[in-house]
Design an enzyme around this catalytic site. Structure first.
Site, PDB file in Angstrom:
ATOM      1  N   ASP A   1      -2.076  -8.529   0.023  1.00  0.00           N
ATOM      2  CA  ASP A   1      -1.977  -9.019  -1.599  1.00  0.00           C
ATOM      3  C   ASP A   1      -1.774 -10.155  -1.361  1.00  0.00           C
ATOM      4  OD1 ASP A   1       0.088  -8.061  -0.582  1.00  0.00           O
ATOM      5  OD2 ASP A   1       0.393  -6.556  -1.700  1.00  0.00           O
TER       6      ASP A   1
ATOM      7  N   ASN B   1       7.457   3.021  -6.515  1.00  0.00           N
ATOM      8  CA  ASN B   1       6.122   4.278  -6.874  1.00  0.00           C
ATOM      9  C   ASN B   1       5.325   5.209  -6.336  1.00  0.00           C
ATOM     10  OD1 ASN B   1       5.130   1.946  -6.225  1.00  0.00           O
ATOM     11  ND2 ASN B   1       4.587   1.371  -8.866  1.00  0.00           N
TER      12      ASN B   1
ATOM     13  N   HIS C   1       3.407   3.328  -4.315  1.00  0.00           N
ATOM     14  CA  HIS C   1       2.297   1.706  -3.897  1.00  0.00           C
ATOM     15  C   HIS C   1       1.569   1.311  -2.601  1.00  0.00           C
ATOM     16  CE1 HIS C   1       5.074  -1.638  -4.840  1.00  0.00           C
ATOM     17  NE2 HIS C   1       4.592  -1.584  -3.955  1.00  0.00           N
TER      18      HIS C   1
ATOM     19  N   GLU D   1      -1.350   0.226  -7.677  1.00  0.00           N
ATOM     20  CA  GLU D   1      -0.419   1.160  -8.401  1.00  0.00           C
ATOM     21  C   GLU D   1      -0.815   2.275  -8.525  1.00  0.00           C
ATOM     22  OE1 GLU D   1       2.586  -0.026  -8.330  1.00  0.00           O
ATOM     23  OE2 GLU D   1       2.633  -2.485 -10.191  1.00  0.00           O
TER      24      GLU D   1
HETATM   25  P1  PGA Z   1       9.687  -3.011   0.225  1.00  0.00           P
HETATM   26  O1  PGA Z   1       8.526  -3.217  -0.513  1.00  0.00           O
HETATM   27  O2  PGA Z   1       9.454  -3.436   1.530  1.00  0.00           O
HETATM   28  O3  PGA Z   1      10.340  -4.628  -0.364  1.00  0.00           O
HETATM   29  O4  PGA Z   1      10.155  -1.910   0.030  1.00  0.00           O
HETATM   30  C1  PGA Z   1       7.462  -1.845  -0.151  1.00  0.00           C
HETATM   31  C2  PGA Z   1       6.537  -2.478  -0.947  1.00  0.00           C
HETATM   32  O5  PGA Z   1       6.405  -2.656  -2.551  1.00  0.00           O
HETATM   33  O6  PGA Z   1       4.548  -1.971  -0.740  1.00  0.00           O
END
Ligand code: PGA
Length: 243
Positions: free
Chosen positions: A67, A136, A138, A143
């Site tokens: 992404d 959350n 994702h 999302e």
């Molecule tokens: P993080 O993010 O590794 O910074 O916790 C994980 C994600 O949002 O996929």
């Protein structure tokens, strides 16, 4: 889902690096799926160490990222292009032209989504996809509520996601509200998926994922529909499982 519980973030990172290195040793033309965020940082450090020690070469490897934020130029300090260059790509011998990250400043984002999905179809499938999980649930920037049939698309970022990523930006206004992400179906086309979850703040999502309940409100749960997923989780992130 194969679940491997590791002592801490360092052990998890080392284990993930071993899996990536095995993949490349087996197939020098491997296609990797990479991700950003804090969780894969240790993995990338191990990969760089392995490369510098002469263990691996990435000369024939192709890499796709999940992404990118919309509206950030590639050289913006907070773009995922910059993140990947600084954290991995500039330190190994992968050819820049074999690294793909969605373009968040394309004149036609609709066209960019189509183009990225075509690239994945032409150069893929991804042999090994590295994934983090958002607080959350994702995966990529898919999302809650995202269709499991989704391909590369534009998303409105959840407030929780923007808050989680605020630490990288100078002010809240600067945090993009939109992103381009590989869809859930694009991710599930990967041959193998390695999910990384570390630290106490991931404990509730790990517990939820391991409840095995598959629902659109929890995007990571679609991983149960894939037959080659390994979850690497450290003790802190595993602490609520079984409670
Ligand atoms: P993080 O993010 O590794 O910074 O916790 C994980 C994600 O949002 O996929």
């Amino acid at each position: 889902m194969n679940i491997i519980v590791l002592e801490d973030f360092d052990a998890l990172s080392e284990q993930a690096a071993q899996m990536v290195e095995e993949q490349i040793t087996k197939n020098s033309h491997a296609v990797l799926g990479l991700s950003t965020g804090s969780t894969p940082l240790g993995l990338y450090e191990y990969l760089i160490k392995g490369f510098k020690a002469g263990k691996t070469t990435y000369q024939n490897v192709t890499a796709f990222n999940l992404d990118e934020y919309l509206g950030l130029e590639k050289d913006h300090p907070n773009s995922y292009h910059t993140f990947m260059n600084e954290r991995l790509i500039n330190h190994i011998d992968i050819k820049q032209e074999n690294t793909y990250i969605p373009n968040g400043v394309s004149a036609s984002m609709e066209q960019e989504c189509k183009h990225y999905e075509e690239l994945l179809d032409t150069l893929g499938p991804i042999d090994l996809q590295i994934l983090g999980i958002g607080t959350n649930g994702h995966i990529g920037f898919n999302e809650p509520g995202t269709s499991p049939l989704s391909t590369t698309h534009i998303v409105n970022l959840d407030e929780t996601t923007r808050e989680s990523n605020a630490r990288f930006f100078k002010s809240n206004e600067e945090i993009p509200k939109h992103a381009i992400t590989m869809g859930i179906s694009s991710i599930l086309k990967s041959r193998q998926i390695v999910v990384l979850a570390a630290g106490e703040k991931k404990a509730h999502v790990v517990k939820k994922l391991l409840s095995k309940e598959v629902h659109e409100s929890f995007p990571a749960s679609w991983l149960w529909h894939h037959d080659n997923v390994t979850l690497l989780v450290d003790h802190e992130a595993y602490q609520l499982v079984g409670n």
